[in-house]
Design a protein around this motif. Structure first.
Motif, mmCIF file in Angstrom:
data_model
loop_
_atom_site.group_PDB
_atom_site.id
_atom_site.type_symbol
_atom_site.label_atom_id
_atom_site.label_comp_id
_atom_site.label_asym_id
_atom_site.label_seq_id
_atom_site.Cartn_x
_atom_site.Cartn_y
_atom_site.Cartn_z
ATOM 1 N N TYR A 301 28.989 17.342 -34.772
ATOM 2 C CA TYR A 301 29.705 17.187 -33.513
ATOM 3 C C TYR A 301 29.685 18.532 -32.803
ATOM 4 O O TYR A 301 30.295 19.502 -33.260
ATOM 5 N N GLU A 302 28.948 18.559 -31.701
ATOM 6 C CA GLU A 302 28.708 19.819 -30.995
ATOM 7 C C GLU A 302 29.993 20.435 -30.460
ATOM 8 O O GLU A 302 30.830 19.749 -29.855
ATOM 9 N N ILE A 303 30.134 21.725 -30.708
ATOM 10 C CA ILE A 303 31.234 22.512 -30.147
ATOM 11 C C ILE A 303 30.717 23.387 -29.013
ATOM 12 O O ILE A 303 31.302 23.452 -27.936
ATOM 13 N N ARG A 304 29.602 24.061 -29.284
ATOM 14 C CA ARG A 304 28.937 24.855 -28.243
ATOM 15 C C ARG A 304 27.435 24.730 -28.428
ATOM 16 O O ARG A 304 26.944 24.529 -29.543
ATOM 17 N N ILE A 305 26.722 24.865 -27.328
ATOM 18 C CA ILE A 305 25.267 24.802 -27.396
ATOM 19 C C ILE A 305 24.692 25.673 -26.287
ATOM 20 O O ILE A 305 25.239 25.718 -25.179
ATOM 21 N N LYS A 306 23.613 26.386 -26.594
ATOM 22 C CA LYS A 306 22.973 27.218 -25.581
ATOM 23 C C LYS A 306 21.486 27.333 -25.894
ATOM 24 O O LYS A 306 21.058 27.174 -27.040
ATOM 25 N N ASP A 307 20.714 27.621 -24.857
ATOM 26 C CA ASP A 307 19.277 27.838 -25.045
ATOM 27 C C ASP A 307 19.051 29.102 -25.871
ATOM 28 O O ASP A 307 19.834 30.054 -25.818
ATOM 29 N N THR A 308 17.954 29.116 -26.626
ATOM 30 C CA THR A 308 17.650 30.278 -27.457
ATOM 31 C C THR A 308 16.138 30.389 -27.625
ATOM 32 O O THR A 308 15.377 29.550 -27.135
ATOM 33 N N THR A 309 15.729 31.425 -28.324
ATOM 34 C CA THR A 309 14.308 31.629 -28.603
ATOM 35 C C THR A 309 13.940 30.975 -29.926
ATOM 36 O O THR A 309 14.790 30.789 -30.792
ATOM 37 N N PRO A 310 12.663 30.637 -30.128
ATOM 38 C CA PRO A 310 12.242 30.038 -31.408
ATOM 39 C C PRO A 310 12.439 31.031 -32.546
ATOM 40 O O PRO A 310 12.429 32.251 -32.346
ATOM 41 N N PRO A 311 12.640 30.530 -33.762
ATOM 42 C CA PRO A 311 12.700 31.421 -34.926
ATOM 43 C C PRO A 311 11.355 32.105 -35.145
ATOM 44 O O PRO A 311 10.312 31.632 -34.666
ATOM 45 N N GLU A 312 11.378 33.217 -35.836
ATOM 46 C CA GLU A 312 10.149 33.959 -36.093
ATOM 47 C C GLU A 312 9.127 33.099 -36.817
ATOM 48 O O GLU A 312 7.923 33.147 -36.526
ATOM 49 N N THR A 313 9.608 32.310 -37.782
ATOM 50 C CA THR A 313 8.756 31.338 -38.482
ATOM 51 C C THR A 313 9.350 29.950 -38.250
ATOM 52 O O THR A 313 10.468 29.690 -38.691
ATOM 53 N N GLU A 314 8.624 29.105 -37.566
ATOM 54 C CA GLU A 314 9.175 27.800 -37.203
ATOM 55 C C GLU A 314 9.196 26.828 -38.379
ATOM 56 O O GLU A 314 10.010 25.905 -38.421
ATOM 57 N N LEU A 315 8.310 27.007 -39.353
ATOM 58 C CA LEU A 315 8.219 26.084 -40.466
ATOM 59 C C LEU A 315 9.338 26.325 -41.471
ATOM 60 O O LEU A 315 9.677 27.468 -41.784
ATOM 61 N N VAL A 316 9.913 25.243 -41.983
ATOM 62 C CA VAL A 316 11.035 25.308 -42.913
ATOM 63 C C VAL A 316 10.539 25.330 -44.349
ATOM 64 O O VAL A 316 9.607 24.601 -44.714
ATOM 65 N N TYR A 317 11.192 26.139 -45.180
ATOM 66 C CA TYR A 317 10.945 26.165 -46.619
ATOM 67 C C TYR A 317 12.245 25.846 -47.348
ATOM 68 O O TYR A 317 13.328 25.921 -46.766
ATOM 69 N N PHE A 318 12.132 25.506 -48.629
ATOM 70 C CA PHE A 318 13.280 24.960 -49.326
ATOM 71 C C PHE A 318 13.688 25.756 -50.561
ATOM 72 O O PHE A 318 14.280 25.230 -51.491
ATOM 73 N N ASN A 319 13.361 27.016 -50.612
ATOM 74 C CA ASN A 319 13.815 27.853 -51.711
ATOM 75 C C ASN A 319 13.945 29.289 -51.204
ATOM 76 O O ASN A 319 13.758 29.554 -50.037
#
Length: 319
Positions: A301-319
């Motif tokens: 449930y959104e409280i605040r939201i704003k535009d931002t820049t992409p993360p340095e690495t867009e791909l997600v890892y799981f460890n």
């Protein structure tokens, strides 16, 4: 009344990489009183591991061994011959994963046969090697398993990371761990790479995958807490929807199998967001029934939201 969805001849699919403990597991299980049935059990073995089967010993437990060592022979016609010859009440298949687990799950089986449980065994000491070099095969195993047992585990191994690797491929899979003596191990702890005591918990870009998995596994840890993280806007096809998904890209098995993961986020601003834009979200977590999945899932449930820049690495890892 019997369960109409339960097969007349249940098939237990046991798979995993070579020397991962499949034969040891089967040799143990068929000897247990709780696994005994009046009818004959047929054990179909498709590869030779470090532990061999003793045909005469298996017969003491009303189990008949059939070996199929050639992939071309593992087909409907051969399995139907086994059905006619033995008339089994139950079938155990120790399956070579190099033959394709998905292929077996989709193949035609004799009348009355049906896979009732799929169990995969993984040797924790060689898991990282197999995962790095045979990722597609690993994903095929994980995607089609109901239960995965990591054996030969040691406490200094990154077992939580191993579990996350399974969960991102198959979120509903039960993952268990055994030490080198075969005793169960409890790997769960309260340690995550972010501070859950904060009023607003910051999720680093690199930790989104851990957050995504742990959010599903430990609702009591997350319910009503507030989090801040980055995600890419994915909107509903309904232009009037009051929700969106702040998502990240995850590679589940190979570079060609990238999908977006995330949680529904309810927001009055959802209609005005731009598809594909990067946003920083501060949101409260709750759990509710999601209509299109028909399951209770984490939601935001959104409280605040704003535009931002992409993360340095867009791909997600799981460890």
């Amino acid at each position: 009344m019997p369960d109409q969805n339960y097969p007349a001849v249940p098939v237990y699919l046991i798979t995993g990489f070579l020397e991962s403990g499949k034969s040891t597991f089967i040799n143990f299980v068929v000897r247990q009183d709780y696994f005994a049935i009046p009818e004959l059990t047929v054990l179909i073995a498709t590869e030779e591991g470090e532990v061999e089967y003793d045909k005469e010993e298996l017969r003491k437990y009303n189990t008949e061994l059939v070996v199929i060592s050639d992939q071309e022979d593992f087909n409907y016609e051969h399995l139907n011959m086994i059905e006619k010859q033995y008339d089994p009440g139950r079938v155990i298949v120790e399956y070579n994963p190099l033959w394709g687990v998905e292929d077996f799950c989709q193949m035609r089986l004799p009348v009355g046969w049906g896979i009732c449980q799929s169990i995969a065994h993984i040797d924790a000491s060689t898991f990282q090697l197999y995962q790095q070099n045979m990722m597609s095969l690993f994903a095929d195993i994980a995607r089609n398993a109901e239960l995965i047992i990591f054996n030969r585990c040691q406490s200094d191994m990154p077992l939580a990371g191993y579990r996350r690797s399974i969960k991102v491929v198959n979120g509903g899979c039960d993952v268990q761990f055994e030490d080198e003596s075969g005793e169960p191990m409890n790997i769960f702890s309260d340690t995550v790479p972010y501070d859950l005591t904060k009023d607003i918990v910051d999720i680093d870009d690199a930790d989104f995958g851990i957050f995504f998995i742990d959010l599903r596994d430990n609702p009591d840890r997350y319910r009503d807490k507030k989090f801040r993280f980055k995600g890419r806007v994915m909107k509903s096809r309904n232009p009037l929807a009051n929700y969106f998904m702040p998502a990240r890209a995850a590679m589940t098995c190979c570079a060609d199998d990238i999908q977006y993961i995330g949680n529904i986020c309810y927001s009055k601003k959802a209609r005005k967001l731009t598809e594909g834009a990067w946003v920083e979200v501060v949101a409260r977590v709750d759990y509710k029934m999601i209509p299109f999945s028909q399951e209770i899932e984490p939601c935001l449930y959104e409280i605040r939201i704003k535009d931002t820049t992409p993360p340095e690495t867009e791909l997600v890892y799981f460890n």
